[in-house]
Write a protein that holds these residues in place. Structure first.
Motif, mmCIF file in Angstrom:
data_model
loop_
_atom_site.group_PDB
_atom_site.id
_atom_site.type_symbol
_atom_site.label_atom_id
_atom_site.label_comp_id
_atom_site.label_asym_id
_atom_site.label_seq_id
_atom_site.Cartn_x
_atom_site.Cartn_y
_atom_site.Cartn_z
ATOM 1 N N ALA A 115 17.432 30.258 20.524
ATOM 2 C CA ALA A 115 18.084 29.505 19.449
ATOM 3 C C ALA A 115 17.095 28.600 18.737
ATOM 4 O O ALA A 115 17.101 28.490 17.496
ATOM 5 N N ALA A 116 16.195 27.949 19.526
ATOM 6 C CA ALA A 116 15.188 27.069 18.917
ATOM 7 C C ALA A 116 14.202 27.872 18.075
ATOM 8 O O ALA A 116 13.807 27.441 16.981
ATOM 9 N N ALA A 117 13.813 29.073 18.572
ATOM 10 C CA ALA A 117 12.893 29.910 17.806
ATOM 11 C C ALA A 117 13.530 30.379 16.504
ATOM 12 O O ALA A 117 12.880 30.405 15.447
ATOM 13 N N ALA A 118 14.798 30.749 16.561
ATOM 14 C CA ALA A 118 15.493 31.180 15.348
ATOM 15 C C ALA A 118 15.612 30.042 14.348
ATOM 16 O O ALA A 118 15.426 30.230 13.133
ATOM 17 N N GLU A 119 15.891 28.847 14.844
ATOM 18 C CA GLU A 119 15.993 27.684 13.953
ATOM 19 C C GLU A 119 14.643 27.357 13.315
ATOM 20 O O GLU A 119 14.567 27.063 12.116
ATOM 21 N N GLU A 120 13.564 27.453 14.114
ATOM 22 C CA GLU A 120 12.230 27.190 13.568
ATOM 23 C C GLU A 120 11.847 28.248 12.538
ATOM 24 O O GLU A 120 11.242 27.925 11.501
ATOM 25 N N ARG A 121 12.189 29.499 12.783
ATOM 26 C CA ARG A 121 11.872 30.555 11.824
ATOM 27 C C ARG A 121 12.640 30.353 10.518
ATOM 28 O O ARG A 121 12.086 30.562 9.432
ATOM 29 N N ASN A 122 13.889 29.951 10.624
ATOM 30 C CA ASN A 122 14.667 29.675 9.411
ATOM 31 C C ASN A 122 14.054 28.522 8.628
ATOM 32 O O ASN A 122 13.992 28.563 7.388
ATOM 33 N N ARG A 123 13.580 27.500 9.351
ATOM 34 C CA ARG A 123 12.962 26.351 8.676
ATOM 35 C C ARG A 123 11.679 26.772 7.952
ATOM 36 O O ARG A 123 11.445 26.397 6.791
ATOM 37 N N LEU A 124 10.833 27.588 8.616
ATOM 38 C CA LEU A 124 9.602 28.056 7.987
ATOM 39 C C LEU A 124 9.897 28.978 6.811
ATOM 40 O O LEU A 124 9.177 28.958 5.799
ATOM 41 N N THR A 125 10.967 29.781 6.927
ATOM 42 C CA THR A 125 11.323 30.683 5.824
ATOM 43 C C THR A 125 11.750 29.893 4.599
ATOM 44 O O THR A 125 11.391 30.238 3.459
ATOM 45 N N VAL A 126 12.504 28.819 4.812
ATOM 46 C CA VAL A 126 12.914 27.966 3.691
ATOM 47 C C VAL A 126 11.682 27.340 3.038
ATOM 48 O O VAL A 126 11.555 27.303 1.796
ATOM 49 N N GLN A 127 10.743 26.846 3.842
ATOM 50 C CA GLN A 127 9.517 26.262 3.293
ATOM 51 C C GLN A 127 8.693 27.308 2.546
ATOM 52 O O GLN A 127 8.100 27.007 1.498
ATOM 53 N N LEU A 128 8.651 28.538 3.081
ATOM 54 C CA LEU A 128 7.906 29.607 2.416
ATOM 55 C C LEU A 128 8.487 29.907 1.038
ATOM 56 O O LEU A 128 7.746 30.034 0.053
ATOM 57 N N ASN A 129 9.788 30.019 0.935
ATOM 58 C CA ASN A 129 10.424 30.299 -0.357
ATOM 59 C C ASN A 129 10.181 29.161 -1.345
ATOM 60 O O ASN A 129 9.950 29.389 -2.538
ATOM 61 N N LYS A 130 10.218 27.919 -0.847
ATOM 62 C CA LYS A 130 9.956 26.776 -1.728
ATOM 63 C C LYS A 130 8.512 26.798 -2.234
ATOM 64 O O LYS A 130 8.257 26.507 -3.404
ATOM 65 N N ALA A 131 7.556 27.152 -1.345
ATOM 66 C CA ALA A 131 6.148 27.197 -1.760
ATOM 67 C C ALA A 131 5.920 28.300 -2.792
ATOM 68 O O ALA A 131 5.173 28.113 -3.761
ATOM 69 N N LYS A 132 6.561 29.458 -2.610
ATOM 70 C CA LYS A 132 6.425 30.538 -3.592
ATOM 71 C C LYS A 132 6.993 30.116 -4.947
ATOM 72 O O LYS A 132 6.368 30.347 -5.991
ATOM 73 N N ASP A 133 8.182 29.515 -4.920
ATOM 74 C CA ASP A 133 8.786 29.061 -6.178
ATOM 75 C C ASP A 133 7.927 27.997 -6.853
ATOM 76 O O ASP A 133 7.796 27.980 -8.087
ATOM 77 N N ALA A 134 7.320 27.117 -6.045
ATOM 78 C CA ALA A 134 6.479 26.062 -6.614
ATOM 79 C C ALA A 134 5.276 26.662 -7.314
ATOM 80 O O ALA A 134 4.911 26.239 -8.424
ATOM 81 N N GLY A 135 4.620 27.663 -6.699
ATOM 82 C CA GLY A 135 3.472 28.299 -7.330
ATOM 83 C C GLY A 135 3.828 28.950 -8.651
ATOM 84 O O GLY A 135 3.100 28.826 -9.638
ATOM 85 N N VAL A 136 4.967 29.642 -8.677
ATOM 86 C CA VAL A 136 5.407 30.302 -9.919
ATOM 87 C C VAL A 136 5.720 29.259 -11.001
ATOM 88 O O VAL A 136 5.322 29.404 -12.170
ATOM 89 N N ASN A 137 6.400 28.177 -10.615
ATOM 90 C CA ASN A 137 6.768 27.153 -11.588
ATOM 91 C C ASN A 137 5.541 26.423 -12.127
ATOM 92 O O ASN A 137 5.460 26.126 -13.331
#
Length: 263
Positions: A57-79
Motif C-alpha cells: 500500500a505504501a509503495a502504491a501510494e508513493e508511486r501515485n505521488r511520483l506519477t502526479v509530480q511527473l505529470n506536473k513537471a511535463k506540463d510545466a516544461g510544455v507551458n
C-alpha cells in the motif's frame, strides 16, 4: 490424555484451520509445546502478511505521488516553452527556457525513480537499408556522379562546338552559326564566382543594417536565441519541411537569375 486433564479442551485457538478441541488435538498427535510453537508461527505468518500488505500500500501510494509530480513537471516544461515563444522580452524568454530545461531534468529524475524507460533510451532494433549502412560510400558515389555528369556535359559541349564549326566551313558568312567557345565557359565561371561572392556580402550587409537579425541567422555567440536551435527544438517537422522547401526554391531562383550576369 483425557477430558479432565487436558488444558486445551473447549478452547477456540486454530489448529490447522480447526478449533483446538480435544478431538482435534488427539487427531493431530501434537504435544503442548508443539501446539505453542504452531500458534506462534501462525501469528508470525499473519503479522508478516499484514506487513506485506502495508508495504504494498505504501509503495502504491508513493508511486501515485511520483506519477502526479511527473505529470506536473511535463506540463510545466510544455507551458514554459509555449510562454517563451509568445513573450517578446528576451530576458523573460531566456528565463523561461531555463525553467523548461529544469523541468525536463526533473522529468528524467522522476521517470528514473518510477522505472520508466523512454523510447529513445530503449535499444531500437532497426533494419537499416543499404544507403543507411554505407553513408560514406553513398556520399562518395554522389560526388563522383556529379563529377562524371560535369565531365560528360563538358565533353558534349565541346563536341557540339566542333560540329558547328565544321558545318560553318561550308556556309556563307551570313549563314554561319555562332558556336559557344571558351569565352562562354568563362562567362559561366564568372556567374558562379558572383554567386559565391554575393553570399558573404549579403550576410555582411545584414550585420551592418540589422545586426540582431545577423546574429539570429548566423550566430557567432552560442545561445538559445538563434535560427539553428529554434529550427531543431521549437519547430515541428512540418514547419521545418516548409522552410526547407522555400529556402531550396529561393536558391534555385537565385541561381537562375544569376545567368543574367554580364561580365
Amino acid at each position: 490424555m483425557n477430558d479432565s486433564t487436558s488444558p486445551f479442551q473447549g478452547k477456540t485457538v486454530p489448529l490447522h484451520g480447526k478449533p483446538m478441541t480435544f478431538e482435534n488435538i488427539e487427531a493431530a498427535g501434537l504435544t503442548e509445546e508443539e501446539l505453542e510453537i504452531q500458534a506462534v508461527e501462525e501469528g508470525l505468518a499473519q503479522r508478516k502478511a499484514q506487513l506485506q500488505q502495508q508495504k504494498q500500500a505504501a509503495a502504491a501510494e508513493e508511486r501515485n505521488r511520483l506519477t502526479v509530480q511527473l505529470n506536473k513537471a511535463k506540463d510545466a516544461g510544455v507551458n514554459f516553452r509555449r510562454e517563451a515563444r509568445e513573450t517578446t522580452s528576451e530576458a523573460e524568454k531566456r528565463q523561461l527556457y531555463e525553467w523548461a530545461t529544469e523541468a525536463d531534468l526533473e522529468v528524467g529524475r522522476l521517470e528514473s525513480e518510477l522505472g520508466i524507460v523512454r523510447k529513445a533510451d530503449q535499444p531500437a532494433v532497426r533494419h537499416q537499408t543499404f544507403f543507411q549502412r554505407n553513408r560514406w560510400a553513398v556520399a562518395v558515389c554522389q560526388v563522383l556522379a556529379v563529377l562524371v555528369a560535369v565531365l560528360y556535359f563538358h565533353g558534349q559541349f565541346n563536341n557540339f562546338g566542333d560540329n558547328i564549326r565544321e558545318i560553318n566551313h561550308g556556309l556563307q558568312a551570313d549563314e554561319k552559326m555562332n558556336a559557344y567557345d571558351d569565352t562562354s565557359m568563362q562567362k559561366l565561371m564568372y556567374e558562379k564566382m558572383v554567386v559565391f561572392i554575393d553570399i558573404p556580402l549579403a550576410l555582411l550587409l545584414l550585420f551592418i543594417v540589422a545586426p540582431f537579425m545577423g546574429n539570429y541567422v548566423l550566430p557567432f555567440m552560442k545561445s538559445k536565441k538563434d535560427f539553428y536551435t529554434e529550427f531543431f527544438e521549437d519547430l515541428t517537422p512540418w514547419q521545418r519541411s516548409i522552410i526547407t522547401i522555400i529556402l531550396s526554391l529561393g536558391l534555385l531562383f537565385y541561381l537562375a537569375v544569376s545567368h543574367n550576369v554580364k561580365p
